[in-house]
Write an enzyme that holds these catalytic residues in place. Structure first.
Site, PDB file in Angstrom:
ATOM      1  CG  MET A 252      -1.881  -1.225   1.174  1.00  0.00           C
ATOM      2  SD  MET A 252      -3.420  -0.995   2.058  1.00  0.00           S
ATOM      3  CE  MET A 252      -2.846  -0.700   3.701  1.00  0.00           C
ATOM      4  N   GLY A 253       2.159   1.052  -0.346  1.00  0.00           N
ATOM      5  CA  GLY A 253       3.060   2.201  -0.457  1.00  0.00           C
ATOM      6  C   GLY A 253       3.591   2.670   0.885  1.00  0.00           C
TER       7      GLY A 253
ATOM      8  CG  LEU B 208       7.397   1.291  -0.691  1.00  0.00           C
ATOM      9  CD1 LEU B 208       8.211   1.015  -1.944  1.00  0.00           C
ATOM     10  CD2 LEU B 208       6.392   0.178  -0.454  1.00  0.00           C
TER      11      LEU B 208
ATOM     12  N   GLY C 233      11.045  -3.150   5.607  1.00  0.00           N
ATOM     13  CA  GLY C 233      10.305  -4.431   5.551  1.00  0.00           C
ATOM     14  C   GLY C 233       9.859  -4.722   4.124  1.00  0.00           C
ATOM     15  CG  HIS C 234       6.946  -2.235   2.156  1.00  0.00           C
ATOM     16  ND1 HIS C 234       6.840  -1.135   2.971  1.00  0.00           N
ATOM     17  CD2 HIS C 234       5.722  -2.799   2.123  1.00  0.00           C
ATOM     18  CE1 HIS C 234       5.603  -1.037   3.414  1.00  0.00           C
ATOM     19  NE2 HIS C 234       4.896  -2.034   2.919  1.00  0.00           N
TER      20      HIS C 234
ATOM     21  CD  GLN D 247      -6.010  -3.744   2.813  1.00  0.00           C
ATOM     22  OE1 GLN D 247      -5.897  -4.205   1.687  1.00  0.00           O
ATOM     23  NE2 GLN D 247      -5.045  -3.863   3.715  1.00  0.00           N
TER      24      GLN D 247
ATOM     25  CD  GLN E 273       7.159 -14.158  11.273  1.00  0.00           C
ATOM     26  OE1 GLN E 273       8.271 -14.548  10.903  1.00  0.00           O
ATOM     27  NE2 GLN E 273       6.873 -13.926  12.543  1.00  0.00           N
TER      28      GLN E 273
HETATM   29  O1  PAF Z   1      -0.086  -5.820   3.543  1.00  0.00           O
HETATM   30  C1  PAF Z   1      -0.527  -4.887   2.854  1.00  0.00           C
HETATM   31  O2  PAF Z   1       0.125  -3.859   2.642  1.00  0.00           O
HETATM   32  C2  PAF Z   1      -1.901  -5.013   2.235  1.00  0.00           C
HETATM   33  O3  PAF Z   1      -2.770  -5.671   3.078  1.00  0.00           O
HETATM   34  C3  PAF Z   1      -1.880  -5.668   0.840  1.00  0.00           C
HETATM   35  C4  PAF Z   1      -1.383  -7.114   0.922  1.00  0.00           C
HETATM   36  C5  PAF Z   1      -1.000  -4.873  -0.090  1.00  0.00           C
HETATM   37  C6  PAF Z   1      -3.300  -5.693   0.259  1.00  0.00           C
HETATM   38  O4  PAF Z   1      -3.812  -4.418   0.109  1.00  0.00           O
END
Ligand code: PAF
Length: 285
Positions: free
Chosen positions: A32-33, A35, A38-39, A63, A150
């Site tokens: 979801m940006g 960053l 971790g990303h 969500q 995780q």
């Molecule tokens: O973990 C996230 O950042 C979000 O839940 C995902 C997997 C990108 C789905 O929108």
């Protein structure tokens, strides 16, 4: 190579077909940006295992609950793009809300039971939104492998179940939690914390770490372990516990005794207006 930012599904499919025609493998990192390291660890894993890496940046409205932080969720696409280009990512998929959910959109994915535990209790509908967008992204990108952190253990467990139940071919990889020096798990939401809140928040990883040590020393009773974590976190009045649970990794079910090969010990807390999660696992997801 300069990174390509693609905003439409058609264009992304056209571009990826070029790689697929040449039998090149595609690694996918949905985000979801905003960053953080971790990303970037997910990206690094993907780069190791695949010919090209696609990262999606999409703050998924389905969500978020009505009173959650969808509007204030941090967004800095240019900074993200630079970080991904520096790592050698080939493609960013950066769709608009209507590209993913056009007018009249009405199909959702529910992963029964698993979505009712842990975060699902206090975030009704959250995992329905996650499963829906992740399946859509898998269908759009058709990756060979997809990478998840995780830290969102329940999310990984749900996505793996969805992939198995719906016969998707993508392989799901789970990457360990990245932490700051004070032990706090990296999260885009950490930016909301004031300095005092941040100090308070670090009581959660400390409590989890202490519990893990007790398990390593032989303690197995889940009530005693979760009780210890609660007591440790509650010493800090700024931290309000949402849940502390010890469940099986495969089914997210309660057990009396810790199984060293099949347990997730997870916690969620509120620090001021910020909700934070953390966990450790015994076994593999
Ligand atoms: O973990 C996230 O950042 C979000 O839940 C995902 C997997 C990108 C789905 O929108």
């Amino acid at each position: 190579m300069k990174i390509k930012t693609i905003q439409t599904i058609d264009e992304l499919r056209r571009e990826l077909n070029e790689y697929k025609r040449k039998n090149q493998t595609i690694g996918f990192v949905p985000t979801m940006g905003y960053l953080h390291q971790g990303h970037l660890n997910l990206v690094t894993e993907s780069k190791k295992e695949n010919d090209i890496t696609v990262v999606s940046i999409f703050v998924n409205p389905t969500q978020f609950g009505p009173h959650e932080d969808f509007d204030s969720y941090p967004r800095e696409p240019q900074r993200d793009s630079k970080m991904l280009e520096d790592l050698g990512v080939e493609i960013i998929f950066y769709p608009s809300k209507t590209e993913i959910y056009p007018e009249g959109y009405s199909t959702y994915v529910e992963v029964e039971k698993l979505e009712d535990a842990l975060c699902g209790k206090s975030r009704k509908g959250h995992f329905r939104g996650v499963a829906t967008v992740v399946l859509k992204l898998f269908n759009i990108v058709a990756p060979d492998r997809a990478y998840f952190g995780q830290k969102d253990a329940q999310q990984v467990i749900i996505i793996k179940k969805m992939v198995a139940d719906l016969n998707h071919e993508v392989i799901i990889r789970t990457v360990p939690i990245a932490r700051d020096e004070d032990g706090l798990a990296l999260s885009s939401r950490n930016v909301y914390l004031s300095t005092t809140e941040r100090t308070a928040a670090s009581s959660m990883p400390r409590a989890l770490q202490a519990a893990k040590k007790k398990i390593e020393a032989g303690l197995r009773n889940t009530d005693i372990i979760t009780g210890m974590i609660r007591d440790e976190i509650s010493k800090n009045p700024m931290v309000k516990i949402d849940y502390v649970d010890a469940l099986t990794l495969n089914r997210l079910e309660k057990v009396k005794e810790i199984d060293l090969n099949n347990t997730v010990v997870a916690a969620a807390v509120w620090v001021g207006k910020t909700r934070l999660i953390d966990n450790f696992i015994l076994g593999e997801i």
